[in-house]
Design a protein around this motif. Sequence first.
Motif, PDB file in Angstrom:
ATOM      1  N   ARG A 145     -33.358  15.875  62.912  1.00 10.51           N
ATOM      2  CA  ARG A 145     -32.598  15.415  61.750  1.00 10.51           C
ATOM      3  C   ARG A 145     -31.403  16.322  61.520  1.00 10.51           C
ATOM      4  O   ARG A 145     -31.490  17.543  61.716  1.00 10.51           O
ATOM      5  N   VAL A 146     -30.290  15.743  61.104  1.00 15.54           N
ATOM      6  CA  VAL A 146     -29.098  16.502  60.711  1.00 15.54           C
ATOM      7  C   VAL A 146     -28.709  16.059  59.305  1.00 15.54           C
ATOM      8  O   VAL A 146     -28.471  14.867  59.059  1.00 15.54           O
ATOM      9  N   VAL A 147     -28.667  17.024  58.379  1.00 17.28           N
ATOM     10  CA  VAL A 147     -28.293  16.753  56.994  1.00 17.28           C
ATOM     11  C   VAL A 147     -27.009  17.520  56.692  1.00 17.28           C
ATOM     12  O   VAL A 147     -26.936  18.723  56.946  1.00 17.28           O
ATOM     13  N   TRP A 199     -29.540  10.953  60.704  1.00 16.08           N
ATOM     14  CA  TRP A 199     -28.407  11.592  60.027  1.00 16.08           C
ATOM     15  C   TRP A 199     -28.436  11.269  58.536  1.00 16.08           C
ATOM     16  O   TRP A 199     -28.689  10.128  58.146  1.00 16.08           O
ATOM     17  N   VAL A 200     -28.169  12.282  57.723  1.00 13.09           N
ATOM     18  CA  VAL A 200     -28.109  12.114  56.272  1.00 13.09           C
ATOM     19  C   VAL A 200     -26.887  12.869  55.754  1.00 13.09           C
ATOM     20  O   VAL A 200     -26.670  14.028  56.133  1.00 13.09           O
ATOM     21  N   SER A 201     -26.092  12.228  54.907  1.00 12.09           N
ATOM     22  CA  SER A 201     -24.954  12.899  54.276  1.00 12.09           C
ATOM     23  C   SER A 201     -25.153  12.897  52.767  1.00 12.09           C
ATOM     24  O   SER A 201     -25.293  11.843  52.151  1.00 12.09           O
ATOM     25  N   VAL A 202     -25.192  14.099  52.189  1.00  6.05           N
ATOM     26  CA  VAL A 202     -25.372  14.269  50.744  1.00  6.05           C
ATOM     27  C   VAL A 202     -24.084  14.873  50.190  1.00  6.05           C
ATOM     28  O   VAL A 202     -23.573  15.862  50.738  1.00  6.05           O
ATOM     29  N   TRP A 203     -23.553  14.296  49.110  1.00  7.12           N
ATOM     30  CA  TRP A 203     -22.312  14.826  48.552  1.00  7.12           C
ATOM     31  C   TRP A 203     -22.206  14.493  47.075  1.00  7.12           C
ATOM     32  O   TRP A 203     -23.013  13.740  46.534  1.00  7.12           O
ATOM     33  N   THR A 204     -21.247  15.130  46.423  1.00  9.46           N
ATOM     34  CA  THR A 204     -21.050  14.919  44.990  1.00  9.46           C
ATOM     35  C   THR A 204     -19.695  14.277  44.724  1.00  9.46           C
ATOM     36  O   THR A 204     -18.680  14.654  45.325  1.00  9.46           O
ATOM     37  N   THR A 205     -19.676  13.308  43.824  1.00 12.41           N
ATOM     38  CA  THR A 205     -18.422  12.659  43.461  1.00 12.41           C
ATOM     39  C   THR A 205     -17.538  13.585  42.629  1.00 12.41           C
ATOM     40  O   THR A 205     -16.365  13.294  42.406  1.00 12.41           O
ATOM     41  N   ALA A 206     -18.109  14.729  42.165  1.00  7.59           N
ATOM     42  CA  ALA A 206     -17.346  15.703  41.379  1.00  7.59           C
ATOM     43  C   ALA A 206     -16.761  16.798  42.267  1.00  7.59           C
ATOM     44  O   ALA A 206     -16.313  17.829  41.757  1.00  7.59           O
ATOM     45  N   ASP A 207     -16.756  16.582  43.560  1.00  8.66           N
ATOM     46  CA  ASP A 207     -16.245  17.590  44.491  1.00  8.66           C
ATOM     47  C   ASP A 207     -14.735  17.755  44.326  1.00  8.66           C
ATOM     48  O   ASP A 207     -13.986  16.779  44.371  1.00  8.66           O
TER      49      ASP A 207
END
Length: 273
Positions: A145-147, A199-207
């Motif tokens: 897994r790649v996060v 594959w998993v991409s985690v992010w914030t809309t407040a970036d």
Amino acid sequence: MVLAGLSPARRRLVVALLAVLVVAAAGIAAVLVVPRLTGPEADRTAPAAEQTPGPVLLVPGYGGSTGSLQVLADRLTATGRDATVVAVPDGGTGDMTASAEALGTAVDDALARTGAGSVDVVGYSAGGVIARLWAADGGADQARRVVTLGSPHHGTTLADLAAGVLPAECPQACQQLTTTSDLLAGLNAGDETPEGPDWVSVWTTADQTVTPPDSAELAGALDLTVQSVCADSRVTHGQLPTDAVVQGIVLAQLATGPPVPLGPGDCARLRQG
């Protein structure tokens, strides 16, 4: 009665042929009765080594700071995982392909040390791009897994600004993270998520570091914004590795089994740590 009229030699031959036919019929019946598994169900029949989580390698981003990632590594260790923060060369500001090579060495060492069949990789910020470079260069065969956490997969306009206004203050990794960089253009040509790991991409809309924030979207990955789980979250780019909700998301994605879609129903549980 038919067999009784045959000679002993012929009787033995007929019995042997009947036995062969019975075995063949049983085999055909098994094929017809037992359904063939495809897709996600087929994956569950894979060797245990492919489904058993191995060591976790955490890759820092631009600047190479390991402090915030160590907090996440410690939480992983507390759950029984073997977690290591990878040191990248040049403080994370040099050629990102060299950082990908350092990740490759760390992966080889972790596999040799633990005897595991695969690794999980968590790349924070530019570390997610480093993880992708490593995967594209053969590392995908070693990963379960790649996060990625808030990774500028398609560049960031902040790097564009630095390269345009203060080029002397925008070293090689900064140049490689511009929205027009050759490195990202090559990495994103074709398949953004090579076959092998999930594959998993985690992010914030407040970036406000990866701009626009949706540069963190990765074609072919499970895409999770923090706000899709906790709508009122204002977690910033720098808080991603230490935020309780984000850590909970990462732990869920690194568990046994396929990646886990999460939503508002999981927010309270994740906030409790």
